[in-house]
Design a protein around this motif. Sequence first.
Motif, PDB file in Angstrom:
ATOM      1  N   ALA A 178      -2.197 -17.081 -10.311  1.00 42.07           N
ATOM      2  CA  ALA A 178      -2.442 -15.774 -10.915  1.00 42.07           C
ATOM      3  C   ALA A 178      -3.612 -15.826 -11.883  1.00 42.07           C
ATOM      4  O   ALA A 178      -3.989 -16.884 -12.406  1.00 42.07           O
ATOM      5  N   ASP A 179      -4.173 -14.652 -12.130  1.00 45.55           N
ATOM      6  CA  ASP A 179      -5.219 -14.485 -13.131  1.00 45.55           C
ATOM      7  C   ASP A 179      -4.643 -14.781 -14.516  1.00 45.55           C
ATOM      8  O   ASP A 179      -3.439 -14.668 -14.746  1.00 45.55           O
ATOM      9  N   ILE A 180      -5.506 -15.156 -15.459  1.00 47.56           N
ATOM     10  CA  ILE A 180      -5.052 -15.525 -16.802  1.00 47.56           C
ATOM     11  C   ILE A 180      -4.303 -14.368 -17.467  1.00 47.56           C
ATOM     12  O   ILE A 180      -3.300 -14.576 -18.174  1.00 47.56           O
ATOM     13  N   VAL A 181      -4.739 -13.133 -17.251  1.00 45.90           N
ATOM     14  CA  VAL A 181      -4.070 -11.977 -17.845  1.00 45.90           C
ATOM     15  C   VAL A 181      -2.663 -11.839 -17.271  1.00 45.90           C
ATOM     16  O   VAL A 181      -1.689 -11.617 -18.007  1.00 45.90           O
ATOM     17  N   VAL A 182      -2.544 -11.992 -15.951  1.00 42.36           N
ATOM     18  CA  VAL A 182      -1.232 -11.892 -15.306  1.00 42.36           C
ATOM     19  C   VAL A 182      -0.337 -13.041 -15.765  1.00 42.36           C
ATOM     20  O   VAL A 182       0.869 -12.868 -15.955  1.00 42.36           O
ATOM     21  N   LYS A 183      -0.913 -14.225 -15.958  1.00 43.30           N
ATOM     22  CA  LYS A 183      -0.133 -15.359 -16.464  1.00 43.30           C
ATOM     23  C   LYS A 183       0.433 -15.055 -17.849  1.00 43.30           C
ATOM     24  O   LYS A 183       1.597 -15.357 -18.134  1.00 43.30           O
ATOM     25  N   VAL A 184      -0.402 -14.478 -18.709  1.00 37.90           N
ATOM     26  CA  VAL A 184       0.071 -14.134 -20.057  1.00 37.90           C
ATOM     27  C   VAL A 184       1.209 -13.128 -19.975  1.00 37.90           C
ATOM     28  O   VAL A 184       2.220 -13.240 -20.692  1.00 37.90           O
ATOM     29  N   ILE A 186      -2.074  -9.489  -4.317  1.00 36.59           N
ATOM     30  CA  ILE A 186      -1.010  -8.482  -4.330  1.00 36.59           C
ATOM     31  C   ILE A 186       0.344  -9.145  -4.599  1.00 36.59           C
ATOM     32  O   ILE A 186       1.177  -8.631  -5.345  1.00 36.59           O
ATOM     33  N   ALA A 187       0.573 -10.310  -4.009  1.00 40.19           N
ATOM     34  CA  ALA A 187       1.835 -11.024  -4.233  1.00 40.19           C
ATOM     35  C   ALA A 187       1.980 -11.408  -5.703  1.00 40.19           C
ATOM     36  O   ALA A 187       3.064 -11.267  -6.297  1.00 40.19           O
ATOM     37  N   GLU A 188       0.905 -11.898  -6.304  1.00 39.53           N
ATOM     38  CA  GLU A 188       0.961 -12.243  -7.726  1.00 39.53           C
ATOM     39  C   GLU A 188       1.254 -11.004  -8.571  1.00 39.53           C
ATOM     40  O   GLU A 188       2.043 -11.056  -9.519  1.00 39.53           O
ATOM     41  N   ALA A 189       0.623  -9.883  -8.194  1.00 41.01           N
ATOM     42  CA  ALA A 189       0.817  -8.649  -8.948  1.00 41.01           C
ATOM     43  C   ALA A 189       2.266  -8.176  -8.862  1.00 41.01           C
ATOM     44  O   ALA A 189       2.879  -7.807  -9.867  1.00 41.01           O
ATOM     45  N   LEU A 190       2.811  -8.196  -7.651  1.00 42.12           N
ATOM     46  CA  LEU A 190       4.194  -7.751  -7.489  1.00 42.12           C
ATOM     47  C   LEU A 190       5.175  -8.706  -8.161  1.00 42.12           C
ATOM     48  O   LEU A 190       6.245  -8.290  -8.626  1.00 42.12           O
ATOM     49  N   PHE A 191       4.817  -9.975  -8.244  1.00 33.70           N
ATOM     50  CA  PHE A 191       5.679 -10.947  -8.919  1.00 33.70           C
ATOM     51  C   PHE A 191       5.796 -10.615 -10.407  1.00 33.70           C
ATOM     52  O   PHE A 191       6.852 -10.794 -11.016  1.00 33.70           O
ATOM     53  N   ALA A 192       4.716 -10.119 -10.997  1.00 36.95           N
ATOM     54  CA  ALA A 192       4.768  -9.702 -12.403  1.00 36.95           C
ATOM     55  C   ALA A 192       5.751  -8.553 -12.588  1.00 36.95           C
ATOM     56  O   ALA A 192       6.522  -8.527 -13.561  1.00 36.95           O
ATOM     57  N   THR A 193       5.747  -7.592 -11.661  1.00 34.04           N
ATOM     58  CA  THR A 193       6.712  -6.496 -11.735  1.00 34.04           C
ATOM     59  C   THR A 193       8.133  -7.010 -11.598  1.00 34.04           C
ATOM     60  O   THR A 193       9.046  -6.561 -12.301  1.00 34.04           O
ATOM     61  N   GLY A 253      -3.384  -7.286 -11.343  1.00 39.69           N
ATOM     62  CA  GLY A 253      -3.478  -8.133 -10.157  1.00 39.69           C
ATOM     63  C   GLY A 253      -4.059  -7.403  -8.963  1.00 39.69           C
ATOM     64  O   GLY A 253      -4.843  -7.978  -8.184  1.00 39.69           O
ATOM     65  N   ILE A 254      -3.695  -6.138  -8.798  1.00 41.37           N
ATOM     66  CA  ILE A 254      -4.245  -5.362  -7.681  1.00 41.37           C
ATOM     67  C   ILE A 254      -5.739  -5.111  -7.894  1.00 41.37           C
ATOM     68  O   ILE A 254      -6.536  -5.152  -6.937  1.00 41.37           O
ATOM     69  N   MET A 255      -6.121  -4.856  -9.147  1.00 42.76           N
ATOM     70  CA  MET A 255      -7.551  -4.715  -9.428  1.00 42.76           C
ATOM     71  C   MET A 255      -8.292  -5.994  -9.055  1.00 42.76           C
ATOM     72  O   MET A 255      -9.401  -5.943  -8.486  1.00 42.76           O
ATOM     73  N   ARG A 256      -7.700  -7.136  -9.344  1.00 48.65           N
ATOM     74  CA  ARG A 256      -8.333  -8.408  -8.984  1.00 48.65           C
ATOM     75  C   ARG A 256      -8.433  -8.544  -7.469  1.00 48.65           C
ATOM     76  O   ARG A 256      -9.430  -9.060  -6.942  1.00 48.65           O
ATOM     77  N   SER A 257      -7.390  -8.079  -6.749  1.00 51.36           N
ATOM     78  CA  SER A 257      -7.426  -8.142  -5.282  1.00 51.36           C
ATOM     79  C   SER A 257      -8.573  -7.305  -4.726  1.00 51.36           C
ATOM     80  O   SER A 257      -9.275  -7.723  -3.789  1.00 51.36           O
ATOM     81  N   PHE A 258      -8.772  -6.134  -5.291  1.00 54.72           N
ATOM     82  CA  PHE A 258      -9.882  -5.302  -4.836  1.00 54.72           C
ATOM     83  C   PHE A 258     -11.224  -5.972  -5.125  1.00 54.72           C
ATOM     84  O   PHE A 258     -12.176  -5.867  -4.336  1.00 54.72           O
ATOM     85  N   THR A 259     -11.290  -6.670  -6.262  1.00 59.03           N
ATOM     86  CA  THR A 259     -12.508  -7.403  -6.581  1.00 59.03           C
ATOM     87  C   THR A 259     -12.762  -8.504  -5.556  1.00 59.03           C
ATOM     88  O   THR A 259     -13.902  -8.718  -5.100  1.00 59.03           O
ATOM     89  N   ASP A 260     -11.689  -9.204  -5.149  1.00 61.07           N
ATOM     90  CA  ASP A 260     -11.824 -10.245  -4.122  1.00 61.07           C
ATOM     91  C   ASP A 260     -12.253  -9.655  -2.787  1.00 61.07           C
ATOM     92  O   ASP A 260     -13.048 -10.256  -2.054  1.00 61.07           O
TER      93      ASP A 260
END
Length: 219
Positions: free
Chosen positions: A10-16, A165-172, A142-149
Amino acid sequence: MSPVALFLQADIVVKVVMIGLLLASIWTWAIIIAQWVKMRRIARENERFERDFWKSDDIDRFYETRGKDDFPSAKVLSAGIAEWRRSTAGKHVDREGTRSRLAVALNAAVSAEVDRASDRLNILATVGSVAPFVGLFGTVWGIMRSFTDIAAEQSTNLAVVAPGIAEALFATAIGLFAAIPAVIAYNRMTHGINKMEARLARFADGFHGTLSRELELEG
């Protein structure tokens, strides 16, 4: 796609966000367990104390032996006895004033014990209401990061999109994991606090009636 892999990728923000939610979940469970143990102990001790009190023939002797106990019913009794002794210490006793002051002292003691018993329940309410939105923030990021990728790879291939997207949904999911137990525990414990308050109020009313009859006998 394991939870550990999703966290590490995950991105550092999502990790936090994930770490914060996990810490909130641990804190929530610590409060739930401690509060559950405390409420069971309070209910058991209140029941035993009140049963022994109503069986007692001498209030003063009972107060001297049991009035210093550190749980709600004993605190209510102590407040009532203290006000009774102050109000009846003089030669001339104002009966109506004494009854009024006793009611105020007993009600204040009940409110104070309810406040003390419900300490930290506001934390459960806060986690239950805020955690889903914090998790949603991690999801959006996380979804914003996916769009960037997608833009960087110039490809909409699922292999490019899926990890973010998986990382983003895991945060939820972690946000819901923290929020759901907090909400359930808050509702159940609030119900327990309300039952305790009603029981203390009945005890205070009964004690007030006993002291009022004592005033009439002295009169």
